[in-house]
Design a protein around this motif. Sequence first.
Motif, mmCIF file in Angstrom:
data_model
loop_
_atom_site.group_PDB
_atom_site.id
_atom_site.type_symbol
_atom_site.label_atom_id
_atom_site.label_comp_id
_atom_site.label_asym_id
_atom_site.label_seq_id
_atom_site.Cartn_x
_atom_site.Cartn_y
_atom_site.Cartn_z
ATOM 1 N N SER A 45 -28.306 57.268 20.136
ATOM 2 C CA SER A 45 -28.993 56.036 20.411
ATOM 3 C C SER A 45 -28.641 54.956 19.645
ATOM 4 O O SER A 45 -29.309 53.919 19.840
ATOM 5 C CB SER A 45 -30.370 56.525 20.292
ATOM 6 N N ASN A 46 -28.264 54.770 18.687
ATOM 7 C CA ASN A 46 -28.172 53.790 17.549
ATOM 8 C C ASN A 46 -27.057 52.789 18.232
ATOM 9 O O ASN A 46 -26.176 53.278 19.135
ATOM 10 C CB ASN A 46 -27.744 54.196 16.187
ATOM 11 N N GLN A 47 -26.862 51.553 17.947
ATOM 12 C CA GLN A 47 -25.871 50.679 18.011
ATOM 13 C C GLN A 47 -24.673 50.950 17.411
ATOM 14 O O GLN A 47 -24.693 51.335 16.408
ATOM 15 C CB GLN A 47 -26.425 49.158 17.688
ATOM 16 N N ILE A 48 -23.615 51.182 18.314
ATOM 17 C CA ILE A 48 -22.397 51.732 17.695
ATOM 18 C C ILE A 48 -21.343 50.542 17.973
ATOM 19 O O ILE A 48 -21.310 49.913 19.184
ATOM 20 C CB ILE A 48 -21.730 52.778 18.431
ATOM 21 N N ILE A 78 -10.424 54.322 17.935
ATOM 22 C CA ILE A 78 -10.701 55.693 18.875
ATOM 23 C C ILE A 78 -10.985 56.556 18.136
ATOM 24 O O ILE A 78 -11.545 57.885 18.506
ATOM 25 C CB ILE A 78 -9.407 55.688 19.991
ATOM 26 N N LYS A 79 -10.400 56.724 16.766
ATOM 27 C CA LYS A 79 -10.425 57.993 16.067
ATOM 28 C C LYS A 79 -11.910 58.041 15.496
ATOM 29 O O LYS A 79 -12.405 59.334 15.093
ATOM 30 C CB LYS A 79 -9.602 57.927 15.008
ATOM 31 N N ASP A 80 -12.889 57.187 15.683
ATOM 32 C CA ASP A 80 -14.162 57.068 14.863
ATOM 33 C C ASP A 80 -15.028 58.072 15.493
ATOM 34 O O ASP A 80 -16.077 58.498 15.111
ATOM 35 C CB ASP A 80 -15.059 55.829 14.772
ATOM 36 N N PHE A 81 -14.925 57.921 17.052
ATOM 37 C CA PHE A 81 -16.197 58.673 17.809
ATOM 38 C C PHE A 81 -15.559 59.582 19.024
ATOM 39 O O PHE A 81 -14.283 59.276 19.412
ATOM 40 C CB PHE A 81 -17.066 57.646 18.420
ATOM 41 N N ASN A 82 -16.237 60.380 19.422
ATOM 42 C CA ASN A 82 -15.552 61.095 20.701
ATOM 43 C C ASN A 82 -16.331 60.578 21.948
ATOM 44 O O ASN A 82 -17.304 59.773 21.864
ATOM 45 C CB ASN A 82 -15.866 62.499 20.517
ATOM 46 N N ALA A 83 -16.009 61.165 23.360
ATOM 47 C CA ALA A 83 -16.793 60.808 24.306
ATOM 48 C C ALA A 83 -18.277 61.142 24.527
ATOM 49 O O ALA A 83 -18.917 60.353 25.101
ATOM 50 C CB ALA A 83 -16.028 61.257 25.487
ATOM 51 N N ILE A 84 -18.532 62.148 23.965
ATOM 52 C CA ILE A 84 -19.914 62.776 23.769
ATOM 53 C C ILE A 84 -20.819 61.630 23.203
ATOM 54 O O ILE A 84 -22.108 61.642 23.486
ATOM 55 C CB ILE A 84 -20.207 64.112 23.514
ATOM 56 N N GLU A 85 -20.386 61.230 21.962
ATOM 57 C CA GLU A 85 -21.001 60.440 21.155
ATOM 58 C C GLU A 85 -21.281 58.980 21.779
ATOM 59 O O GLU A 85 -22.347 58.370 21.421
ATOM 60 C CB GLU A 85 -20.381 60.266 19.696
ATOM 61 N N VAL A 86 -20.232 58.441 22.450
ATOM 62 C CA VAL A 86 -20.336 57.047 22.684
ATOM 63 C C VAL A 86 -20.417 56.830 24.383
ATOM 64 O O VAL A 86 -20.668 55.645 24.733
ATOM 65 C CB VAL A 86 -18.937 56.175 22.467
ATOM 66 N N ILE A 140 -15.788 47.285 21.269
ATOM 67 C CA ILE A 140 -16.600 47.463 22.164
ATOM 68 C C ILE A 140 -17.978 47.643 21.258
ATOM 69 O O ILE A 140 -18.185 48.721 20.558
ATOM 70 C CB ILE A 140 -16.282 48.767 23.020
ATOM 71 N N ILE A 141 -19.252 46.871 21.926
ATOM 72 C CA ILE A 141 -20.388 47.322 21.276
ATOM 73 C C ILE A 141 -21.222 47.974 22.182
ATOM 74 O O ILE A 141 -21.528 47.810 23.258
ATOM 75 C CB ILE A 141 -21.210 45.966 21.197
ATOM 76 N N ILE A 142 -21.633 49.250 21.672
ATOM 77 C CA ILE A 142 -22.302 50.161 22.566
ATOM 78 C C ILE A 142 -23.952 50.291 22.180
ATOM 79 O O ILE A 142 -24.226 50.616 21.143
ATOM 80 C CB ILE A 142 -22.007 51.507 22.443
ATOM 81 N N ASP A 143 -24.885 49.637 23.114
ATOM 82 C CA ASP A 143 -26.131 49.609 22.825
ATOM 83 C C ASP A 143 -26.959 49.536 23.960
ATOM 84 O O ASP A 143 -26.616 48.804 24.813
ATOM 85 C CB ASP A 143 -26.435 48.182 21.733
ATOM 86 N N ASN A 144 -28.107 50.263 23.872
ATOM 87 C CA ASN A 144 -29.131 50.345 24.936
ATOM 88 C C ASN A 144 -29.797 48.954 25.032
ATOM 89 O O ASN A 144 -30.315 48.564 26.150
ATOM 90 C CB ASN A 144 -30.199 51.393 24.960
ATOM 91 N N ASN A 145 -29.978 48.165 23.978
ATOM 92 C CA ASN A 145 -30.465 47.015 23.773
ATOM 93 C C ASN A 145 -29.720 45.910 23.962
ATOM 94 O O ASN A 145 -28.865 45.609 23.110
ATOM 95 C CB ASN A 145 -31.284 46.871 22.648
ATOM 96 N N LYS A 146 -29.471 45.228 24.853
ATOM 97 C CA LYS A 146 -28.439 44.309 25.149
ATOM 98 C C LYS A 146 -28.474 42.934 24.632
ATOM 99 O O LYS A 146 -27.720 42.436 24.236
ATOM 100 C CB LYS A 146 -28.162 44.102 26.909
ATOM 101 N N ARG A 169 -29.975 42.883 21.682
ATOM 102 C CA ARG A 169 -29.447 42.938 20.122
ATOM 103 C C ARG A 169 -27.808 42.916 20.143
ATOM 104 O O ARG A 169 -27.318 42.747 19.348
ATOM 105 C CB ARG A 169 -30.043 44.400 19.752
ATOM 106 N N ALA A 170 -27.374 43.510 21.257
ATOM 107 C CA ALA A 170 -25.799 43.786 21.376
ATOM 108 C C ALA A 170 -25.231 42.270 21.416
ATOM 109 O O ALA A 170 -24.384 42.171 20.675
ATOM 110 C CB ALA A 170 -25.175 44.433 22.530
ATOM 111 N N VAL A 171 -25.664 41.166 22.136
ATOM 112 C CA VAL A 171 -25.178 40.019 22.228
ATOM 113 C C VAL A 171 -25.297 39.260 21.005
ATOM 114 O O VAL A 171 -24.554 38.571 20.504
ATOM 115 C CB VAL A 171 -26.223 39.284 23.274
#
Length: 327
Positions: free
Chosen positions: A82-85, A90-98, A114-120, A122-124
């Motif tokens: 759920s946190n911002q990633i 590619i080695k840092d995370f897997n498909a389940i995590e991101v 790539i910024i992964i965040d439910n809060n856009k 914050r991502a901007v």
Amino acid sequence: MIRTLFLYLVNLLVYIIIWIRNKLYDLNWLHIEPSKIPVISVGNIQMGGAGKTPFVIALTQKLLDNQITPVIITRGYKRKTSNQIIFQDIKDFNAIEVGDEPYYMKQVLQRVPIIIDNNKKRAVKTANGMANVDCIILDDGYQTRYIKKDIDIALVNTWKKGQFSYIMPFGYLREPIQNLKRADFIYTTKGSNKHSSLEGFQTKHIDIIFELIKYDQNSIGNKQSKIEKKENQRLVAFAGIANPKHFFEILNQLEIVPDEKIIFQNHQIYELKNSNLKKSKDIIYITTYKDFVKLKSLKTDVYVLNMKFIINDLNLLEAIKTKINEN
């Protein structure tokens, strides 16, 4: 009859809410978050299946070819975090995590952050603080009115038949079709069905190349012209995407005839204990790239039908360059 009436009333309520929300943004009565670097939004007006992910990949590659470095913002739908990633390696995370879509993007675009965040919002803000970035590509951003967008791109899946008449839950539209007037560019994807609802809009069709790639125990192989199957092996086709029927239709067009077809829910998490997939040398699988990136535990031959979008719109590229130069 009662169910239809109930859905109609809910549909009407949703329509009113959408109209009020958009009007408040049109009148600047609701806050719109600015960005120091241009924001190029890619979204759709339907409920999934328009090809946002392959379009974002194709657009990013087009920008890179023109010495423009973007950062991609996406929410990572159905990820287990759920946190911002900030997805750099590619080695840092897997498909389940991101999430399957960001992981798919990263496999193809390994040097693009790539910024992964439910809060856009914050991502901007995070993207604006990054060095050596020329613009933001906002994935699934057409309904994101609370962020200032410099270019709004809408994708429309014309593989689906019928009219664009109803919004959810009565139909499959996120908002009324006339709201496409907000878009700077409208592209039709996947099909060539004619829709009278689109006649008032300037659209351009996206060409698609389908590539068949063989993977051996998750290691990448070469492009294939056909599936190599031994006499005692079965070919099983499966997909957990928004429009699995489109996937099976393309297989048919390519004269690929599976012995079995399996449809999973969209963004399916594949675990051998709760799926119909088996580890077996007697089975060959064929699936989509978005499904493949989640098959770490499936040690068998897998063919991937990769969908590659071709963007040949100089007007779009020039519009992006203009926005970057203005900033």
